[in-house]
Motif scaffolding. Structure first.
Motif, PDB file in Angstrom:
ATOM      1  N   LEU A   1     -22.729   1.402  10.515  1.00 18.80           N
ATOM      2  CA  LEU A   1     -23.780   0.968   9.600  1.00 18.80           C
ATOM      3  C   LEU A   1     -24.950   0.354  10.360  1.00 18.80           C
ATOM      4  CD1 LEU A   1     -21.824  -0.595   6.577  1.00 18.80           C
ATOM      5  CD2 LEU A   1     -23.028   1.602   6.692  1.00 18.80           C
ATOM      6  N   THR A   2     -24.645  -0.281  11.501  1.00 14.23           N
ATOM      7  CA  THR A   2     -25.713  -0.852  12.320  1.00 14.23           C
ATOM      8  C   THR A   2     -26.639   0.236  12.824  1.00 14.23           C
ATOM      9  OG1 THR A   2     -24.209  -2.619  13.019  1.00 14.23           O
ATOM     10  CG2 THR A   2     -26.215  -2.336  14.292  1.00 14.23           C
TER      11      THR A   2
ATOM     12  N   SER B   1     -12.694   3.904  11.764  1.00 17.96           N
ATOM     13  CA  SER B   1     -12.331   3.073  10.613  1.00 17.96           C
ATOM     14  C   SER B   1     -11.281   3.738   9.737  1.00 17.96           C
ATOM     15  CB  SER B   1     -13.576   2.749   9.787  1.00 17.96           C
ATOM     16  OG  SER B   1     -14.115   3.918   9.192  1.00 17.96           O
TER      17      SER B   1
ATOM     18  N   GLY C   1     -17.847   4.915  14.553  1.00 16.92           N
ATOM     19  CA  GLY C   1     -17.416   3.834  13.664  1.00 16.92           C
ATOM     20  C   GLY C   1     -16.733   4.333  12.413  1.00 16.92           C
TER      21      GLY C   1
ATOM     22  N   LEU D   1     -18.924  -1.497  10.352  1.00 16.44           N
ATOM     23  CA  LEU D   1     -20.139  -2.221  10.690  1.00 16.44           C
ATOM     24  C   LEU D   1     -20.868  -1.587  11.873  1.00 16.44           C
ATOM     25  CD1 LEU D   1     -21.943  -4.700  10.172  1.00 16.44           C
ATOM     26  CD2 LEU D   1     -20.488  -5.972  11.760  1.00 16.44           C
ATOM     27  N   SER D   2     -20.100  -1.080  12.846  1.00 13.46           N
ATOM     28  CA  SER D   2     -20.728  -0.494  14.028  1.00 13.46           C
ATOM     29  C   SER D   2     -21.558   0.734  13.675  1.00 13.46           C
ATOM     30  CB  SER D   2     -19.662  -0.127  15.063  1.00 13.46           C
ATOM     31  OG  SER D   2     -18.823   0.910  14.589  1.00 13.46           O
TER      32      SER D   2
ATOM     33  N   ILE E   1     -13.525  -3.379   8.434  1.00 10.80           N
ATOM     34  CA  ILE E   1     -14.880  -3.872   8.188  1.00 10.80           C
ATOM     35  C   ILE E   1     -15.691  -3.874   9.478  1.00 10.80           C
ATOM     36  CG2 ILE E   1     -16.223  -5.912   7.538  1.00 10.80           C
ATOM     37  CD1 ILE E   1     -13.949  -6.611   5.584  1.00 10.80           C
ATOM     38  N   MET E   2     -15.081  -4.324  10.570  1.00 12.27           N
ATOM     39  CA  MET E   2     -15.796  -4.397  11.840  1.00 12.27           C
ATOM     40  C   MET E   2     -16.173  -3.010  12.362  1.00 12.27           C
ATOM     41  SD  MET E   2     -16.220  -7.581  12.677  1.00 12.27           S
ATOM     42  CE  MET E   2     -16.606  -7.732  10.933  1.00 12.27           C
ATOM     43  N   LYS E   3     -15.300  -2.033  12.182  1.00 11.24           N
ATOM     44  CA  LYS E   3     -15.588  -0.694  12.690  1.00 11.24           C
ATOM     45  C   LYS E   3     -16.634   0.027  11.850  1.00 11.24           C
ATOM     46  CE  LYS E   3     -11.403   0.091  15.337  1.00 11.24           C
ATOM     47  NZ  LYS E   3     -10.211   0.927  15.578  1.00 11.24           N
TER      48      LYS E   3
ATOM     49  N   THR F   1     -24.537  -4.739  17.984  1.00  8.33           N
ATOM     50  CA  THR F   1     -23.147  -4.636  17.528  1.00  8.33           C
ATOM     51  C   THR F   1     -22.233  -5.544  18.334  1.00  8.33           C
ATOM     52  OG1 THR F   1     -23.505  -2.333  16.863  1.00  8.33           O
ATOM     53  CG2 THR F   1     -21.231  -3.061  17.128  1.00  8.33           C
TER      54      THR F   1
ATOM     55  N   ILE G   1     -22.721  -9.192  17.440  1.00  9.51           N
ATOM     56  CA  ILE G   1     -22.050  -9.550  16.187  1.00  9.51           C
ATOM     57  C   ILE G   1     -20.554  -9.728  16.421  1.00  9.51           C
ATOM     58  CG2 ILE G   1     -21.451  -8.733  13.868  1.00  9.51           C
ATOM     59  CD1 ILE G   1     -24.150  -7.287  13.804  1.00  9.51           C
TER      60      ILE G   1
ATOM     61  N   TRP H   1      -9.773  -6.344   8.064  1.00  8.22           N
ATOM     62  CA  TRP H   1     -10.874  -6.908   8.836  1.00  8.22           C
ATOM     63  C   TRP H   1     -11.296  -5.966   9.960  1.00  8.22           C
ATOM     64  CZ3 TRP H   1     -14.418 -10.288   7.942  1.00  8.22           C
ATOM     65  CH2 TRP H   1     -14.197 -11.296   7.013  1.00  8.22           C
TER      66      TRP H   1
END
Length: 302
Positions: A82-83, A211, A207, A79-80, A75-77, A123, A126, A72
């Motif tokens: 990808l944002t 990750s 990110g 996401l940063s 995924i969150m890192k 970010t 979210i 998880w």
């Protein structure tokens, strides 16, 4: 920094950073202490139901916990970063991984700064939603009826200090936790991520690099479970973790003291090696390290 570039380097920015870090540390103290006790109780319940030794149950549960927790985080890192790519799609130069936002000839530094602030706000928003949902989710986890020894806060603090100074196992295990804080919290998160990656490759790559550590750690956590069961001991996996920590320490003590760390390891390959080594150490720390705590302090996990 998220709200206005005028705050950069200001006293207010420094004060807000200190307050934010303090709140995070205060919350982590409650979270990880409770998590350790709950992990032990869950392992004991599993061992009782299955008839397996507690050491085997803690080894299995440590791998499960580490894999899901780190997955998880991964995924969150991701996401940063990808944002950055999604919000800056029209102005993105290069591929989604090695490219950058606002790198085109028509971009300006002011528009780049505005885009970065916008991405940061989205970010963090979210992440805030996920944090609130996770906190509410804790209300629905199973409870264990095993009685716990609960002391007043001042007695609990003094007992903790006494235990740290007089109990050899907790002294050694505590030293490992201090090492983890220095390597992951101090060196990796603050300097390597916040300075080296940002200065050498750009803040939009943070990110992706950060990750790498949970990605490697998730795999290492699963490997550590197999290694523990295969060897019948948690020592080999702990040694594996220390090898990863040793490489990170080497980059600090050797590379940075004899040459410029940014110039020697400030590349995709060099930085990746640091994050991968940190991931090996963290995979063991998040899993096997917690299992050892549960093995030694099964009588009173709180």
């Amino acid at each position: 920094d998220v709200c206005s570039s005028d705050l950069k380097g200001s006293i207010l920015s420094w004060v807000l950073s200190i307050i934010g870090s303090g709140i995070g540390g205060w919350a982590s103290g409650f979270l990880w202490t409770a998590q350790g006790g709950y992990f032990t109780l869950a392992s004991k319940a599993h061992a009782k139901v299955t008839g397996k030794p507690l050491e085997e149950a803690t080894s299995t549960y440590s791998g499960i916990f580490a894999t899901f927790y780190l997955a998880w985080e991964l995924i969150m890192k991701i996401l940063s970063s990808l944002t950055f790519y999604v919000l800056c799609y029209d102005d993105w130069s290069g591929n989604p991984i090695t490219g950058s936002c606002g790198a085109g000839s028509d971009s300006s530094s002011s528009s780049d700064d505005h885009m970065k602030r916008e991405v940061s706000i989205v970010t963090y928003s979210i992440f805030t939603v996920f944090a609130l949902v996770s906190s509410l989710g804790l209300l629905f986890i199973p409870h264990y009826d095993e009685p716990q020894v609960v002391s007043p806060s001042h007695k609990s603090f003094s007992s903790t200090v006494k235990l740290l100074l007089t109990d050899p196992p907790i002294t050694l295990l505590g030293s490992n936790n201090i090492l983890f804080g220095l390597i992951i919290g101090g060196f990796i998160n603050s300097y390597v991520t916040g300075v080296m990656v940002k200065d050498q490759l750009g803040s939009d790559k943070i990110g992706y690099f950060s990750s790498m550590t949970p990605l490697v750690a998730a795999f290492v956590g699963a490997i550590a479970v197999w290694l523990n069961h295969w060897s019948g001991s948690k020592v080999p996996s702990m040694v594996l973790g220390y090898l990863g920590a040793g490489y990170v320490v080497w980059t600090v003590l050797i590379v940075d003291l004899t040459a410029n760390l940014k110039e020697n390891l400030g590349t995709w390959l060099g930085l990746s090696s640091i994050f991968i080594a940190a991931g090996i150490y963290r995979g063991v720390w998040e899993g096997t390290n917690k299992a050892i705590f549960a093995d030694h302090y099964r009588a009173n996990p709180s």
